[in-house]
Scaffold this motif. Structure first.
Motif, PDB file in Angstrom:
ATOM      1  N   LEU A 105     -10.666  -9.173   2.711  1.00 34.62           N
ATOM      2  CA  LEU A 105      -9.602  -9.385   2.091  1.00 34.62           C
ATOM      3  C   LEU A 105      -9.637 -10.777   1.075  1.00 34.62           C
ATOM      4  O   LEU A 105      -9.343 -10.804  -0.109  1.00 34.62           O
ATOM      5  CB  LEU A 105      -8.122  -9.326   2.505  1.00 34.62           C
ATOM      6  N   ALA A 106     -10.053 -11.682   1.720  1.00 33.54           N
ATOM      7  CA  ALA A 106     -10.125 -13.183   0.951  1.00 33.54           C
ATOM      8  C   ALA A 106     -11.173 -13.006  -0.171  1.00 33.54           C
ATOM      9  O   ALA A 106     -10.996 -13.722  -1.090  1.00 33.54           O
ATOM     10  CB  ALA A 106     -10.483 -14.317   2.127  1.00 33.54           C
ATOM     11  N   ALA A 107     -12.203 -12.308   0.165  1.00 30.58           N
ATOM     12  CA  ALA A 107     -13.276 -12.317  -1.036  1.00 30.58           C
ATOM     13  C   ALA A 107     -12.675 -11.625  -2.393  1.00 30.58           C
ATOM     14  O   ALA A 107     -12.953 -11.815  -3.494  1.00 30.58           O
ATOM     15  CB  ALA A 107     -14.440 -11.607  -0.453  1.00 30.58           C
ATOM     16  N   VAL A 108     -11.989 -10.428  -1.899  1.00 31.79           N
ATOM     17  CA  VAL A 108     -11.361  -9.587  -2.990  1.00 31.79           C
ATOM     18  C   VAL A 108     -10.449 -10.298  -3.696  1.00 31.79           C
ATOM     19  O   VAL A 108     -10.377 -10.543  -4.817  1.00 31.79           O
ATOM     20  CB  VAL A 108     -10.929  -8.272  -2.488  1.00 31.79           C
ATOM     21  N   TYR A 109      -9.494 -11.062  -2.920  1.00 29.13           N
ATOM     22  CA  TYR A 109      -8.224 -11.813  -3.674  1.00 29.13           C
ATOM     23  C   TYR A 109      -8.945 -12.989  -4.399  1.00 29.13           C
ATOM     24  O   TYR A 109      -8.480 -13.103  -5.623  1.00 29.13           O
ATOM     25  CB  TYR A 109      -7.613 -12.331  -2.469  1.00 29.13           C
ATOM     26  N   HIS A 110      -9.884 -13.700  -4.071  1.00 30.21           N
ATOM     27  CA  HIS A 110     -10.428 -14.828  -4.653  1.00 30.21           C
ATOM     28  C   HIS A 110     -11.265 -14.361  -6.001  1.00 30.21           C
ATOM     29  O   HIS A 110     -10.987 -15.176  -6.971  1.00 30.21           O
ATOM     30  CB  HIS A 110     -11.251 -15.623  -3.743  1.00 30.21           C
ATOM     31  N   GLN A 111     -12.160 -13.454  -5.781  1.00 31.71           N
ATOM     32  CA  GLN A 111     -12.962 -13.145  -6.922  1.00 31.71           C
ATOM     33  C   GLN A 111     -12.048 -12.162  -7.697  1.00 31.71           C
ATOM     34  O   GLN A 111     -12.294 -12.252  -9.048  1.00 31.71           O
ATOM     35  CB  GLN A 111     -14.128 -12.159  -6.275  1.00 31.71           C
TER      36      GLN A 111
END
Length: 289
Positions: free
Chosen positions: A269-275
């Motif tokens: 979720l953090a990777a998707v949110y940041h990218q």
């Protein structure tokens, strides 16, 4: 006098105080988006730097478990929480060690020290699958060795009485509570990792000095303060696995899935949110396929 007032008025109009704000003020002229890491990179397997990075992850995770589990054991052995460093001290041990170890290993391996962090960075194509899997294996082995040394120091009886520092769901909380705590806690950590190590942000906001290990360690500290009463706080599958392997009791394995599934979901979720949201990669004309 009138001439001076005219000069002031012309100067104010020429050099407007209004400055662009938000995205309008962001310039990336000094930054070029690097291509994504290849999914498979066989050439890494013949490179010493590849194995050196894996060794660095092993040693860092070994030291991480050694210091943090010893701290947990010390608190559990004390007559009361007030007679020891308490929960705050445990949180500082975890956050402080992450700060120190990321600082030491960032230039060699990136200083992941956590399979969830590695997974999140892999999803963002910051490293290859080959390197990601190697890192995870070395992190888990380092964690097992670190917990094993702690058991050797403490002795079998004391180690088992204090449950080996293993992560379990605390009484009064459900498995769903624990899973949610691990997801949110790992999201905080991995989101901080992305933000603190974002090269584009460093190029754009060069006036803001950023020491990447500091916010990462502080995020670990804060998450531990919040969730130690729920799960003992994992947000790191290697940490949970290392303690469980050495302690090796059924109740340490019963909830092990929570400490893998939760951190991996949080990292994703953090990777998707940041990218997608912060970096807007899918909508950028400069993004790579």
């Amino acid at each position: 006098m009138e001439g001076k007032e005219e000069d002031v008025r012309l100067g104010a109009n020429k050099f407007s105080e209004r400055q662009p704000i938000g995205t309008a003020a962001q310039t990336d002229k000094d930054y070029k988006e690097p291509p994504p890491a290849p999914l498979f990179e066989p050439g890494e397997l013949t490179s010493w730097s590849f194995y050196r990075a894996g060794i660095a992850e092993f040693v860092a995770t070994f030291l991480f478990l050694y210091i943090t589990i010893l701290t947990v054991m010390g608190v559990n052995r004390s007559s009361s929480k007030c007679a020891s460093v308490g929960i705050q001290g445990i949180a500082w041990a975890f956050g402080g060690m992450i700060f120190a170890l990321v600082y030491c290993t960032a230039g060699i391996s990136g200083g992941h020290i956590n399979p969830a962090v590695t997974f999140g960075l892999f999803l963002a194509r910051k490293l290859s699958l080959t390197r990601a899997l190697f890192y995870m294996v070395m992190q888990c082995l380092g964690a097992i060795c670190g917990a094993g040394v702690v058991k050797g120091f403490e002795g079998k009886s004391i180690y088992e009485v204090n449950k080996g520092g293993a992560n379990t769901v605390a009484h009064g909380y459900t498995k769903g509570d624990a899973l949610g705590a691990e997801i949110v806690g790992t999201f905080v950590l991995v989101y901080t990792v992305f933000s603190a190590t974002d090269a584009k942000r460093s190029a754009r906001d060069s006036h803001v000095p950023i020491l990447a290990p500091l916010p990462i360690g502080f995020a670990v500290f804060l998450v531990h303060l919040a969730t130690i009463p729920i799960t003992g706080t994992s947000i790191n599958p290697a940490r949970s696995l290392g303690a469980a392997v050495i302690y090796n009791r059924d109740h340490a394995w019963d909830d092990m899935w929570i400490f893998w599934v939760g951190p991996f979901i949080g990292a994703a979720l953090a990777a998707v949110y940041h990218q997608v949201v912060i970096r807007a990669m899918p909508f950028s004309r400069k993004s790579y396929v």
